[in-house]
Structure formats: structure tokens, C-alpha cells
Motif scaffolding. Sequence first.
Motif, short mmCIF file in Angstrom:
data_model
loop_
_atom_site.label_atom_id
_atom_site.label_comp_id
_atom_site.label_asym_id
_atom_site.label_seq_id
_atom_site.Cartn_x
_atom_site.Cartn_y
_atom_site.Cartn_z
N TYR A 1 0.89 -0.70 -0.18
CA TYR A 1 -0.26 0.35 0.05
C TYR A 1 0.43 1.62 0.03
O TYR A 1 2.15 1.48 0.33
N GLU B 1 0.62 5.86 -0.55
CA GLU B 1 0.36 6.22 -0.29
C GLU B 1 0.83 7.84 -0.30
O GLU B 1 2.13 8.26 0.29
N LYS C 1 -3.31 7.24 -4.67
CA LYS C 1 -3.34 6.01 -3.23
C LYS C 1 -2.75 4.85 -4.24
O LYS C 1 -3.66 4.66 -5.64
N SER D 1 -2.96 14.28 -5.60
CA SER D 1 -1.99 12.68 -4.11
C SER D 1 -2.57 11.52 -4.86
O SER D 1 -2.94 11.52 -5.81
#
Length: 805
Positions: free
Chosen positions: A377, A379, A417, A415
Motif C-alpha cells: 500500500y 499513499e 493511492k 495525491s
Amino acid sequence: MAQTVQTAEAEESYGLSEITVTAQRRTESVQTVPIAISAFDSNELSTRGITNALEVTQYVPNLVGINNTGLGSANSYYMRGLGNTESIPTFDPPIGTYVDDIYLSRQNANNLSLFDVERVEVLRGPQGTLFGRNTTGGAVAVFLKEASQELGGYAEAGYGAYNLWQINTSLNVPINDRLAVKVSAYVQDSDGYAKNTVTGERQNQNDGWGVRLGVKGDLSENATWTGSYIHTFADGANIANFDCNPAAPTQCDGRYVTTGLRRDGNFGGRLSGKKDNFGHFVKTTMDFISSNLKLGNDDLSVSLITGYVYTTQDYALDFSDGRSLPSINVPITPVLGLTRGGFVVANEGEFSQFSQEIKVNASIADGLLDVVGGLYYFEEDNFSDFADLLTVVSAAAPAPGGNTLLLADRTMTNSTKAYAGYLQGDLNLTDQLKLTAGVRYTDETKRFSIRDNRASCKDGTVEATCLVDSNLFVLSGRAIPRSQNIKIWTPRFAINYQANNDVLLFASATRGFKSGGWNARGTSPSELLPFDAEKAWSYETGVKSELFDRRLRVNLSAYWLDVSGLQTPSGFVRANGSIGFVTRNFADYENKGIELEVNAVPARGLNVFASFGYQDDKYKVDTTRPILDAYGVQSVGEQQRRCLAQLASGLVPGGDATACAQGIVAADGTLATPVRTPKFNLAIGGSYEADLGKGLTLVPSVNASWRDKSEVGTSNVTFYDDPVTSTGGTTYANNLLGKGPRIAGSLSKARWIANATLTLRSEAGWTLSAECRNCFDQEAVESTLANLEYINPPRTWLIKGRYSF
């Protein structure tokens, strides 16, 4: 007699040291991994005098590394032709940088100072299966020295060219039999190698400091935890400078800058926020936190890898040296010394990222199948407050003040993700034959938002020219999306054949991808266009060998790289004299090449090495594409047709042949040569350890790298000293078609760069060394921005002493 025989055997035993790597996310010898890897352990880094990540690139075939234009803390890597010079966070690099398995998403601070480093691995070619996104060209992985159970450390101090002084130190302390800590630090300061003849200041200094705390805990027999905290600060720039003084062209005894923008300058209230008080500098900080908890044993282990990186970068950079930018009529523009610079970008940036990985390594059925897999993951949240200014001179507004125009002042947030899962297995069919298959699935979402800082755009009535989300439309009325999503599989297949204990044959096919983004450098809403992901397949075969009792290592690989949707950035000069930027998926790309690395120890104490690279690359354009894409941008095929028609009618590229020498269409109407891909490149060197007796060893080390000629500007614009007249009757003082002597521009000539080090070591723990970098002060064009050249650093020298205990 037995002791005599053993002593004689020990004296005859020498060879290359074995380097272990984690290129397949597990510990293996570099010679058993079916990937093209250049690996340097701490001893090799020291012997070659490598002190930062950029210097590593001299010794890797088909890898070109440069400081980004203006930014001394940022490296741009071009590996097998894939690279990116952008540092704004809506662009991602195709060469991933990793520190202890933690991905650094931004190029702003990737020129890492290599203090307290265990090894550096350079993985060539796509690494999309085990390393993921943004590794279409490869990866540069730095591994720091872990804390250990041995009390010890070192202290080092040095003094060098341009009044450089530096101090490095490290201390390893065992707390108990299960816990140890390592504390390391460095500090350096210099005057800078370029002299500003207008302000009297020195520029392109290399100042900064950093600290690191490393911890290792053996929690139990099957549980180990390692962690690091690093803080770095860099005050260093790569401001355009010249080998001869532009104000006095016969003065060619140094490096010169002529902008009137001072390091302690400001913009007098023209900009919003704290960037209005920025002078001509680049200041970058990075906080890095990593944690790796490993549970299990050699047959089955689970690693929890956590990373957090927070980076800031503040700068104001004059990209035209306080004057007008080059043109076909005036390729060397007169010095104006504009006090607020010529074309300036002022930027305040903050970038934060968090990553969490769960990695599993397993050996199944008594070693029949080795597996590595995991979940990942990532971010990232970024903030950029930046403005573009252009100062023009007229009778009403003469130099050095001029009239400073605010082209854009905006705040951008973006951003990312990303979620991923990966699995790779090695099936050991026999002791000699191994089959590898793996795949990664990535689901990535990016978002983008912008607001205009200018007063007229914040008074309640949004003008059409304001850079705000509600204005993100192209001229046709099509909306520019503020989010992107990609879901993609990136597999890998390989076969290994261990012909004997000394020779490994391999072949592989690997896919990778680089994220899409937005052209955030635009100064009008219609220029903030999105671009799609870049995707690559690489097909590779090679041989790795260690011969003559590990005294000779020869690694050879050949590859074919096929890229679709290549992201191509291009800078150009607008009609008002400012720099415009555009990035699109203009073309596909192909690169075929060969890479050879040789290391040898022909005699005790003598180490020699050589690396060689060859590449043959080109853009590929689909001429059947529509004339305009969905956002109204002209296709390369149509631009090329227009350029050829203009040339046929007698128009002049760089003048009235406006379709030529723009984007990836060269001045002669052909597709441009891709940048930073010299056809041939070579590095050679060696060191010798001479035993002086009484515990003293003298180690001379020399190395040199040669790079063939190459282009460094996307449009291949180079100015030549011979006038040309258009059919329209306009005469231009120079030309872009290679007629006459070269004046300046994109063509970078072939060059040698030589380095040398002389080291005296004592068994008592102290070391004295003297070194020079670019010893013969060779100059080479590394980059161009809107046709203004950026050249490599000059010769430097350093004398240092070290004591280890």
C-alpha cells in the motif's frame, strides 16, 4: 611443515569479493540472479571515491545521471533511454529510488549522500513485478549499514576545492546482547564553484548536513527488527553557469553566472506566500523513517516493511541567467544582470508519503519451489505553491530593473493511492535449470487540484485565465479530468541455466509501467493537460560468469525494450520570451542494446574493472493517428508533415518554419534523436594495494568514463554560425541545420571524465587520502532548458583523513 603449507596457500588465495543483493526481494549472490545488476559494496564505493548517488552512474553501462536543471539535490537518471528531468510532483520518474526497500517517490532529494552505506544496487530494465510502479527503466537501491553487536565507529574530516570542508562520523553501540544502535552524521560546507560577476556571490555550493539513527533488535530466535530515522538538509544548486564569462568572453578561467538575482533577494511583494522572500537558492530537507520486522526462518518468513518520508523544497531559480533566452538570431544573448532574474520559477513544496508492505518468503518441498509474494500500500500527498515570472527590458523599463511580469502564481495539491499484490515463484527443476514466473497487480488512483493565488482571481469573479479547478477546460470545451485511475498486471518470466559452477545463462521477459499525471507547469488552464501511463516490455538474455578461481567476473546482457505511450516532456520559448512546457504521450519508443561488465584480480592487490554499453534507440510514431487528439493537441505525424512542407517551401526552422524544432520533431523534419542515449559508453579503472611494510598500505586508484556524443534537448535544437535566408526574405543570423561551427545547444560532444584517488592506510586504524574528480576539467553539456545549456561540474579535489576504531 603443515603450517608452512597453510601459510603459502593463504598467500596464494585471492579473488573477487562476493556481493549479495536483494534484487529478487531475498538475499542472493549477485551472480545467481537473472537480472542485469551493477552492485557496489562499501569497499568498492570507497575505492572509486563515490560519495553520492549521482557519482555511481559513471560506472553503470547505459545509465546517464545528471543533476536536474537548477536543483543540486535532485538527480535525473536515464537508464536504457528512459528518464525524466521533472521534479514537480504530478510527474513520476521511470527509475525508482529505494532506501532499505522504501520507495522515494520524488526526485527532489534523491542525490543521496552515501555515508554509512552497505551497498548500492542498480537494477537495469523494468522491475514492475517485485518493485512495482515507476520502474520501467530500472531501479537504484541503497542499503544502509545495520547496527551490530560490535562496538566501533569512525571519524573523518576533509578539505577540498572551493573551500569545501566536511566531517563524517559513525558510532555503533551494542546496548545488550539483543539490541544495538548506530548513530551517524555528516556536515559539509563550500563556497560554490561558480562566480556571479554581477552580484559577486558564489553559486552552486554543496552545503548540507545529515544525521541517522539505526536500530537493530534480535527480539527472539525467529524475530528481528531493524529501523532507521534519517534527517538531511541540502543547500545546493545546479544553476546554469558558463566556462567563459558571458560579460567578458575571453575570460575562461572558471565558471560564471551573470544573473542579478541574489541569494538574499526577494520579489518585492509580487508573489503570494513565503516564496516572495526567496532568493536565488535551493534548500531541501528530508525526514526518512523505516521499520522492518522480520518473523520466521529461512524456510518461511514474513516481513512487515513500513516507510514514511517527508520532504520540503524551497527555491527560486533563474532559468535564463538574468537575460533573454537564446534564439536563432541571438544564441548568445547579451548580459543584462536583471535584479529579479530573466525567467524565474519560485517554488515552495511539501511532499509526504507512507508505504506499508507485507512480504512473504518461502521455500517449499525441500527447495523445489522458492516463493516471494506480498501486499503493498502506498499513499502520497503533495503541496506546491509556485510562480513563474518574466522580466522584459524596454526603453521605459531598462535593465537591471526591467518590467517583471507575473505569468502565473498558483497552489497545487495532488495525491496518489496505490494498492498492489505480487507473487513470484522459482521452480528448481534440476540443480541446473530454474524457471521463474511472477505477476503484480496494481490499482492506482491519482487526484489533482489547483487554485490561483493572484488577487484578481480571488475577488469573487473568476476570470477565464485563472488557474482554478472550475476553469480546467480545453478550447473545444472538453473538461480536463482531475483524477486518474489505472488497474494493471505486470508479469515477469525468466529461465536460468547453470551451465556449471562458474557460468549462468538466463533469459527473461518483464513488463513495467510508469504512472500518468498532469502537465502542471502550464500557465493557462488549457495547458494543464493529463497524460497517460507509460508501459514497457523488456526482453533480455545474458550470461554471468566467474572464472579462474573467482579472479575474473564477466557479465554480459542483451535487451530489447519496447515502450508504448512514452511520456515526453518538452520546453519551448513562447512569443513573449517565457518558457512553456508540455508533456504528452507523443510517441512509442524502442531501445536495443548490449551491456558488458568485467571485474578482475589478475594479481594480489590489483583490481581492475571495465563496463561497456551500446544502445540503438528511436521514437516510433503512428502516422494514422488523428490530426488532433481528444484535447486538441496536434499529433506528431501531422506536425512532421507540416514541418516538411514548410521546409520544402523554403522556410527556416527556428524562424518561420514553426512546426520544426519543436516537441520531438527535429529542425530537418525527421523525428528527433531521443535524449541522453549515447550509442556507446565505456568505463575503465583499477586500484592496487601496495604493502609498504610496518602495517602501511598505499592504494592508488584511477578510473575514467567515456560517453559518445548525444542529444540532451528533446527537440535537438543546436545553433550553428552561418546565416540563412527564408523565402519570405527574412535573414537569420544562424541556423539549426548543422551548417557552420557549433555555437551552443542540445548536441553534447563525446567526452572523457577521469577520477583518481591515492590512499594511505594503516593497520592502526587511520587513513589519509587525496582525490580529484573530473581531474582534467573536461566540460560537457548535460542538459538544455529552452536552449540554454547546463554543463557538468568542474574539476574538484579533496584531502581527507579517517580514523576507525
